[in-house]
Write an enzyme that holds these catalytic residues in place. Structure first.
Site, PDB file in Angstrom:
ATOM      1  N   ASP A   1      -2.406  -6.799  15.214  1.00 43.08           N
ATOM      2  CA  ASP A   1      -1.653  -5.550  15.276  1.00 43.08           C
ATOM      3  C   ASP A   1      -1.922  -4.777  16.563  1.00 43.08           C
ATOM      4  O   ASP A   1      -1.250  -3.779  16.844  1.00 43.08           O
ATOM      5  CB  ASP A   1      -1.898  -4.673  14.045  1.00 43.08           C
ATOM      6  CG  ASP A   1      -3.361  -4.392  13.780  1.00 43.08           C
ATOM      7  OD1 ASP A   1      -4.194  -4.750  14.628  1.00 43.08           O
ATOM      8  OD2 ASP A   1      -3.672  -3.819  12.719  1.00 43.08           O
TER       9      ASP A   1
ATOM     10  N   LYS B   1       1.669   2.230   7.416  1.00 41.64           N
ATOM     11  CA  LYS B   1       2.036   1.455   8.609  1.00 41.64           C
ATOM     12  C   LYS B   1       3.000   2.241   9.487  1.00 41.64           C
ATOM     13  O   LYS B   1       3.596   3.243   9.079  1.00 41.64           O
ATOM     14  CB  LYS B   1       2.663   0.121   8.211  1.00 41.64           C
ATOM     15  CG  LYS B   1       1.705  -0.817   7.497  1.00 41.64           C
ATOM     16  CD  LYS B   1       0.489  -1.170   8.342  1.00 41.64           C
ATOM     17  CE  LYS B   1       0.825  -2.029   9.532  1.00 41.64           C
ATOM     18  NZ  LYS B   1      -0.378  -2.371  10.350  1.00 41.64           N
TER      19      LYS B   1
ATOM     20  N   ARG C   1       0.823  -1.202   0.000  1.00 40.89           N
ATOM     21  CA  ARG C   1       0.000   0.000   0.000  1.00 40.89           C
ATOM     22  C   ARG C   1       0.862   1.259   0.000  1.00 40.89           C
ATOM     23  O   ARG C   1       2.048   1.230   0.318  1.00 40.89           O
ATOM     24  CB  ARG C   1      -0.913   0.013   1.229  1.00 40.89           C
ATOM     25  CG  ARG C   1      -2.027  -0.991   1.210  1.00 40.89           C
ATOM     26  CD  ARG C   1      -2.780  -1.023   2.535  1.00 40.89           C
ATOM     27  NE  ARG C   1      -1.979  -1.582   3.616  1.00 40.89           N
ATOM     28  CZ  ARG C   1      -2.379  -1.707   4.868  1.00 40.89           C
ATOM     29  NH1 ARG C   1      -3.591  -1.273   5.214  1.00 40.89           N
ATOM     30  NH2 ARG C   1      -1.602  -2.248   5.783  1.00 40.89           N
TER      31      ARG C   1
ATOM     32  N   HIS D   1      -0.747   1.921  16.208  1.00 38.36           N
ATOM     33  CA  HIS D   1      -0.979   0.750  17.066  1.00 38.36           C
ATOM     34  C   HIS D   1       0.088   0.659  18.152  1.00 38.36           C
ATOM     35  O   HIS D   1       0.723  -0.375  18.349  1.00 38.36           O
ATOM     36  CB  HIS D   1      -1.006  -0.527  16.224  1.00 38.36           C
ATOM     37  CG  HIS D   1      -2.093  -0.543  15.191  1.00 38.36           C
ATOM     38  ND1 HIS D   1      -3.442  -0.610  15.519  1.00 38.36           N
ATOM     39  CD2 HIS D   1      -2.050  -0.489  13.834  1.00 38.36           C
ATOM     40  CE1 HIS D   1      -4.169  -0.605  14.417  1.00 38.36           C
ATOM     41  NE2 HIS D   1      -3.363  -0.525  13.384  1.00 38.36           N
TER      42      HIS D   1
ATOM     43  N   GLU E   1      -5.935   5.168  13.652  1.00 37.52           N
ATOM     44  CA  GLU E   1      -6.853   4.241  14.312  1.00 37.52           C
ATOM     45  C   GLU E   1      -7.480   4.790  15.594  1.00 37.52           C
ATOM     46  O   GLU E   1      -8.404   4.182  16.131  1.00 37.52           O
ATOM     47  CB  GLU E   1      -6.157   2.902  14.617  1.00 37.52           C
ATOM     48  CG  GLU E   1      -5.184   2.918  15.776  1.00 37.52           C
ATOM     49  CD  GLU E   1      -3.788   3.375  15.404  1.00 37.52           C
ATOM     50  OE1 GLU E   1      -2.896   3.297  16.260  1.00 37.52           O
ATOM     51  OE2 GLU E   1      -3.579   3.807  14.244  1.00 37.52           O
TER      52      GLU E   1
ATOM     53  N   TYR F   1      -1.098   4.798  10.635  1.00 36.53           N
ATOM     54  CA  TYR F   1      -1.492   3.806  11.624  1.00 36.53           C
ATOM     55  C   TYR F   1      -0.298   3.573  12.542  1.00 36.53           C
ATOM     56  O   TYR F   1       0.821   3.343  12.065  1.00 36.53           O
ATOM     57  CB  TYR F   1      -1.881   2.482  10.962  1.00 36.53           C
ATOM     58  CG  TYR F   1      -3.203   2.508  10.231  1.00 36.53           C
ATOM     59  CD1 TYR F   1      -4.386   2.752  10.923  1.00 36.53           C
ATOM     60  CD2 TYR F   1      -3.273   2.284   8.865  1.00 36.53           C
ATOM     61  CE1 TYR F   1      -5.607   2.776  10.260  1.00 36.53           C
ATOM     62  CE2 TYR F   1      -4.489   2.302   8.195  1.00 36.53           C
ATOM     63  CZ  TYR F   1      -5.655   2.550   8.900  1.00 36.53           C
ATOM     64  OH  TYR F   1      -6.856   2.569   8.253  1.00 36.53           O
TER      65      TYR F   1
END
Length: 374
Positions: free
Chosen positions: A268, A73, A15, A94, A116, A92
């Site tokens: 994740d 990511k 991506r 996490h 997120e 993102y």
């Protein structure tokens, strides 16, 4: 504002954070965009498309050198050197499952906003939803593949055939991931059990699916009752920004059939299966006590063209606001403010602090105490 779009370096991550169309919108709004060469190739977007949209092509260092960096990511250790105090990172993160990254962001003083944890008052997660939809729809498809004998499974066709019963799918969590997983599993012809702690949500989904799936309250007794009959177990539990709760322990695996499959989409965020660990698309599975475990933490990366378009559609309005107003865009929008995870060396998301025992401050306080970029 000067905006950078680096290439993702996580294994098998194809991506990219921004489509050429989104770049065009940013440039038209007066911003400068630097895209790392080759960043979009995995998603079938050529460098020439970005250049035609008004972007400047450069190296990874060029992209990371900009004021606002857009990623998909979380930064990997080899990228920690790019983190700095005057960087605004939007991706993102996490963090509750990654202490090393949390500490690296704090040490660098980076302002990090997580897709997120942007959250509306009604609990909706607008920037996580598109990838949850993709991962949820992929989970039964992936599980069906690894149920095949050649891939370590028990040799079961999830849909069954006339005269032969199909497989049973149990889904832990009835949010976006779980609902989309149920939709695809039912479409494949499987018998589907969907568990959640929210009774109103189960009532709603029972109506939506017209009784075609079996809804159950999520508790230890019900999970234990279902495990012996489950061929594919899908972990779909989410507590925004926090580590996922452990719902299935290693001891409980003994109740599952040999060759059954676990797909934990919550990996994740640490996973809701005790025995799950992150894997890659290159080496996606491993076996514990006869059960196949799939723990790829970037599932949507396998379908990058769809995923990139879905993600960029949702992030673009937020990027435009960040680029035009800086961090003032956060203070004007309580939902957006919840996305702030670190700022000026301070942790601003309580669930991450609870996971690691690190002191946190309110996001609004952190912004008030440190200068806000205009």
């Amino acid at each position: 504002m000067k905006i950078g779009v680096p290439k993702e370096i996580k294994p098998q991550e194809y991506r990219v954070s921004t489509t050429p169309g989104s770049v065009q919108a940013l440039v038209s709004a007066g911003h400068q965009v630097v895209v790392e060469r080759g960043a979009g190739l995995g998603s079938s977007f050529a460098d020439e498309e970005y250049a035609a949209a008004g972007a400047t092509l450069g190296s990874a260092a060029d992209a990371w050198a900009q004021e606002l960096v857009l990623k998909v990511k979380e930064p990997l250790p080899s990228e920690y050197g790019y983190l700095r105090a005057d960087l605004l990172l939007f991706t993102y993160l996490h963090l509750a499952a990654d202490r090393a990254l949390t500490e690296a962001l704090l040490a660098a003083g980076t302002t990090a906003v997580a897709y997120e944890t942007v959250q509306f008052d009604n609990g909706a997660l607008p920037l996580l939803t598109p990838m949850s939809e993709v991962a949820g729809r992929m989970a039964p498809q992936v599980g069906a593949h690894f149920l095949e004998r050649a891939h370590g499974g028990r040799g079961l066709l999830l849909s069954g055939v006339p005269g032969v019963m199909g497989g049973t799918v149990t889904i832990l969590g009835a949010g976006t991931v779980g609902t989309n997983a149920a939709k695809i599993a039912l479409g494949l012809g499987a018998r589907v059990n969907l568990l959640d702690v929210n009774h109103a949500r189960l009532q709603y989904l029972d109506d939506v699916f017209n009784g075609r799936l079996h809804t159950m309250t999520s508790n230890l007794g019900n999970v234990m009752d279902l495990l012996p009959h489950t061929d594919l177990l899908i972990g779909a539990v989410l507590i925004p920004g926090a580590r996922a709760p452990r719902l299935v322990t290693r001891e409980m695996l003994a109740h599952m059939k040999p060759g059954s499959v676990i797909v934990d989409v919550a990996v994740d965020q640490g996973g809701c299966i005790e025995t799950i660990r992150p894997t890659t698309h290159e080496a996606p599975t491993y076996e514990v006590d006869g059960v196949v475990h799939y723990g790829v933490s970037n599932m949507p990366g396998a379908v990058p063209n769809t995923s990139t378009r879905a993600l960029s559609n949702q992030t673009l309005p937020y990027v435009l606001r960040l680029a035009s107003k800086g961090l003032a865009a956060l203070t004007e929008d309580p939902a957006f403010l919840k996305g702030l995870n670190t700022h000026a060396g301070r942790l601003t998301y309580a669930a991450v602090g609870e996971a690691f025992g690190i002191e946190t401050v309110a996001a609004a306080t952190a912004l008030a105490d440190a200068p806000v970029r205009a």
